[in-house]
Structures are given as C-alpha cells and as structure tokens.
Write an enzyme that holds these catalytic residues in place. Structure first.
Site, PDB file in Angstrom:
ATOM      1  N   GLU A 203       2.466   5.593  20.174  1.00  0.00           N
ATOM      2  CA  GLU A 203       3.074   6.766  21.028  1.00  0.00           C
ATOM      3  C   GLU A 203       2.704   6.139  22.595  1.00  0.00           C
ATOM      4  OE1 GLU A 203       3.789   9.222  24.004  1.00  0.00           O
ATOM      5  OE2 GLU A 203       1.895   8.779  23.534  1.00  0.00           O
ATOM      6  N   GLU A 204       1.624   5.696  22.717  1.00  0.00           N
ATOM      7  CA  GLU A 204       1.026   5.202  24.199  1.00  0.00           C
ATOM      8  C   GLU A 204       1.843   3.876  24.645  1.00  0.00           C
ATOM      9  OE1 GLU A 204      -0.774   7.040  25.705  1.00  0.00           O
ATOM     10  OE2 GLU A 204      -2.056   8.258  24.546  1.00  0.00           O
TER      11      GLU A 204
ATOM     12  N   HIS B  46      -6.734  10.709  28.844  1.00  0.00           N
ATOM     13  CA  HIS B  46      -6.725   9.295  29.168  1.00  0.00           C
ATOM     14  C   HIS B  46      -8.053   8.981  30.106  1.00  0.00           C
ATOM     15  CE1 HIS B  46      -2.318   7.930  28.233  1.00  0.00           C
ATOM     16  NE2 HIS B  46      -2.435   8.986  27.655  1.00  0.00           N
TER      17      HIS B  46
ATOM     18  N   ASP C  65      -1.889   6.793  17.435  1.00  0.00           N
ATOM     19  CA  ASP C  65      -2.673   5.698  18.000  1.00  0.00           C
ATOM     20  C   ASP C  65      -3.740   6.065  19.104  1.00  0.00           C
ATOM     21  OD1 ASP C  65      -0.482   6.863  19.674  1.00  0.00           O
ATOM     22  OD2 ASP C  65      -0.305   4.812  20.861  1.00  0.00           O
TER      23      ASP C  65
HETATM   24 ZN   LIG Z   1      -1.581   9.434  25.998  1.00  0.00          ZN
HETATM   25 ZN   LIG Z   2      -0.606  11.813  24.166  1.00  0.00          ZN
END
Ligand SMILES: [Zn+2]
Ligand SMILES: [Zn+2]
Length: 394
Positions: A138-139, A364, A80
């Site tokens: 995952e996020e 990020h 993702d």
């Molecule tokens: Zn991340």
């Molecule tokens: Zn990551």
C-alpha cells in the site's frame, strides 16, 4: 468516552487478535516483500474450510469463505511496513533492521484475520460469500491496482468492499465514516529546467535556470490560490530543488520534484493542466527549456453513499456517539483502486492512546504506536457490516 459494544464473536478472540498484531509488528516487511507475512497468514488459514489464492499480486492472499447462497462481500487489509528504524523498547519491537510497521497495517492484518476466524466459526450469523483480501504494497507501489488487474474482484464477483485504517488522529472510542472523498489523489511530478550557464558576474547571454526555477515555485502556488474553487481542496508542494555547481556560476540546469493532491478528479485534472501551462509559459518567457514529467499516483478514495450508510449504522452499533466524521487529510490510499471498481466504504478507527493527545504519535514516525483496544473495535465493525449486508435469513 462512549460505551463500546464489541461484538461477542470478536470479544472471544481479543487475546488472539492482539497476539497476531504483535507478531506482525515484530516481523515487518517492505512493499512487495511480504513473504514471511504471507506465510504467517497462510498458517492461520490452514485447516479452515476456505478457498485460498496465493500468491496474488506477488505476495498477496485472497481467501473465499462460502456459506450458502448470497452475494459476495469483500473485506481488505494491507500488509506492508515502512523503511523506518523503530525507536522505543517494546517486547514486540521490530526484529528487522530499518523496517517498521509505522502505519498500523500490522493491526489491519490482525483485524482482518480476527474477523475471518470469527465469521468462519459463527456461520449462523450470516449467509453468502466473503472474500478476505490481504493486499501487499500500500505504501507507494499501488498493490491494490495489481490485485484489481489480477481479477481479485471477480470469480466470485464482489458486490461491495470495505476497508479500514487505524487512525491516531482520532481518539480511541471514535469511528470516522463519511460518504464521498476521504483520501486524496496523490500525484508526483518532476520538472527539469534547462537554461544556459555562464559566469556569475556576466549574466548577459545566459539563461539562469535558478531564476526560472524560483519563478516556477512561486507560480505553482497560484494554482490552488487562484485557479481552484476555494470551496474545494488541493495542494501543490515542491519538495526538492537541485541545481547549480558553485556560488559564482549561473546554473544551466535545475530539477524540481513535488506532489499534487486533490479530492475530486476534475480538480486533479485542473491542477495537472495548470502545472503544464505554467511550465510552458515560464519556459517561453525566459527562453529556457522546461520538461514536465507528471505521474498519476493513487486516485481519490471515494466512498459510496449507500455502503457508507451501512458502515455508519455499524459504527453507531459499535461506538454509539463515538461515530462521526473522520479526521480527513490530503494523504493518499490505494484502497481507491478497489473503490473505483465496486461500491464500498473505507473508514477510520480512532486509535490514539488516552495518554497521548490526538496525533501526538503520528503515522510514519519511528515511535508510532496505537491503542490495541482499537483492534476489536475494527473487527466488530467488519462483523456488523457483514451481518447487515448478508443476514442469515436473506
Ligand atoms: Zn502509511
Ligand atoms: Zn496506511
């Protein structure tokens, strides 16, 4: 910089791996929405002699590659992207407005696919069963947990699992591998303080929710400084406070949200129980009502010592002296759910570009980018690990 030793089976695929990464980068999708991503992966797998399961955990894919008798080892990548508008101007810039691969998961997908293609094509290098796990979400939403619940680690039973993260906090040419906890438990809490509002000039008879909240914020900071063993790690952060209506009104309700982090399960439980005790005690001392909603997030990511040793040897093979301890943080990672079930190792591939100091292009961020040479380093790690655990003569 240490001398690199890219595995020959991977070196041959370098251009393709980079092209795959750029394709995924250009077409990012949010957690549990990775449908186009899954289609791209399936297209790469087409025509190969594999058993493919899809969808798993909504958008995930599991591919099993068998090559004679031997145990089953799993390799995992997350799929993702993040809700970030990409800045900068690359030819493969995101075409999806407000969505960006800003954590490097595009690279993880390319690394895992490259590893799969290499090992499918070089069956003389290994013997046994490989399970390639393409994991969604995952996020935040814990895609790994759903995959475990849907039996991804069974049939065939996975004996060990490995995953990696491209890591801009380490220079390109390094690999960070360490036994024990490498990422933190990442929990979330919401505290609602209910007092009794009134006139700002006449506090008698009121219960000021702002005062109670202020005391809570300060008291919560005593957990890490006074309750936790100073040789262990923990964080309690209050990230939001909302309350009150006007400067001259005593607020009757304030909401606080925050996150608690720890490496060890016992420290996580300690922090959790202290937050509860502080809420209860503060409520009693002020005559307020305090409600705590504590939500367990990702568990700590804990590497198995024996599997970590396999990864350490692989790292020495690939980057020589560039192998060492990882840059660790109190960030969370849902690879933890797999590592709770089977032994394995999650390691970190240094991916900071030489022109950027370590961490200057943080994960990020809207200008996130990594050194693409790290892709073949990551794939070489996977191939070395498989060769070590599933030798052709074994
Ligand atoms: Zn991340
Ligand atoms: Zn990551």
């Amino acid at each position: 910089m240490p001398k690199l030793n890219i595995h020959p089976a991977i070196a041959k695929l370098e251009k393709r791996i980079i092209a795959l990464r750029r394709h995924f980068h250009q077409h990012p999708e949010l957690s549990f929405q990775e449908t186009e991503t899954a289609q791209s992966i399936l297209a790469e797998l087409k025509g190969l002699n594999l058993e493919v399961r899809h969808p798993v955990a909504r958008t995930g894919i599991v591919a099993v590659l068998r090559n004679g008798n031997g145990p089953c080892i799993a390799l995992r990548a997350d799929m993702d992207a993040l809700p970030i508008q990409e800045t900068g101007d690359r030819p493969y810039k995101s075409v999806n407005d407000g969505v960006m691969h800003a954590c490097g998961h595009d690279g993880h997908l390319a690394i895992l696919l490259g590893t799969l293609l290499a090992l499918e094509n070089s069956r003389d290098l290994w013997r046994g069963t490989l399970k390639f796990i393409f994991q969604p979400a995952e996020e935040g939403p814990a895609g790994a947990r759903y995959m475990v619940e849907e039996g991804v680690l069974k049939e065939p039973k996975v004996r060990a699992i490995f995953g990696l993260h491209l890591w801009n906090y380490q220079d390109f040419g390094t690999i960070g591998v360490k036994a024990g906890a490498v990422m933190a438990a990442a929990d979330r809490f919401t505290i609602t303080v209910r007092g009794k509002g009134g006139h700002g000039a006449m506090p008698q008879g009121t219960v000021d929710a702002v005062i109670v909240a202020a005391q809570l914020v300060m008291s919560l900071q005593s957990i890490v400084s006074r309750n936790l063993n100073p040789l262990e790690s923990g964080v309690v952060t209050v990230g939001q406070i909302h309350g009150g209506d006007n400067f001259n009104i005593i607020a009757d309700e304030v909401t606080l949200t925050g996150t608690a982090r720890a490496y060890r399960e016992e420290d996580r439980q300690l922090i959790k129980s202290r937050i509860k005790a502080i809420c209860d005690g503060t409520a009693a001392s002020h005559g307020a009502a305090i409600e705590l909603d504590y939500q367990d997030g990702y568990p700590p990511t804990i590497n198995d010592p024996a599997m970590t040793e396999v990864a350490v040897q692989a790292a020495r093979q690939v980057v020589g002296d560039g192998a060492g301890d990882p840059f660790r943080s109190m960030g969370g990672e849902d690879m933890a759910y797999f590592l709770q079930e089977v032994p394995g190792c999650f390691f970190f591939i240094g991916s900071a570009k030489p022109e950027h100091p370590e961490g200057a292009v943080p994960h990020h961020s809207s200008h996130f980018d990594f050194d693409e040479r790290a892709l073949t380093v990551g794939a070489s790690m996977f191939v070395e690990i498989i060769q070590a655990l599933l030798p052709p003569s074994g």
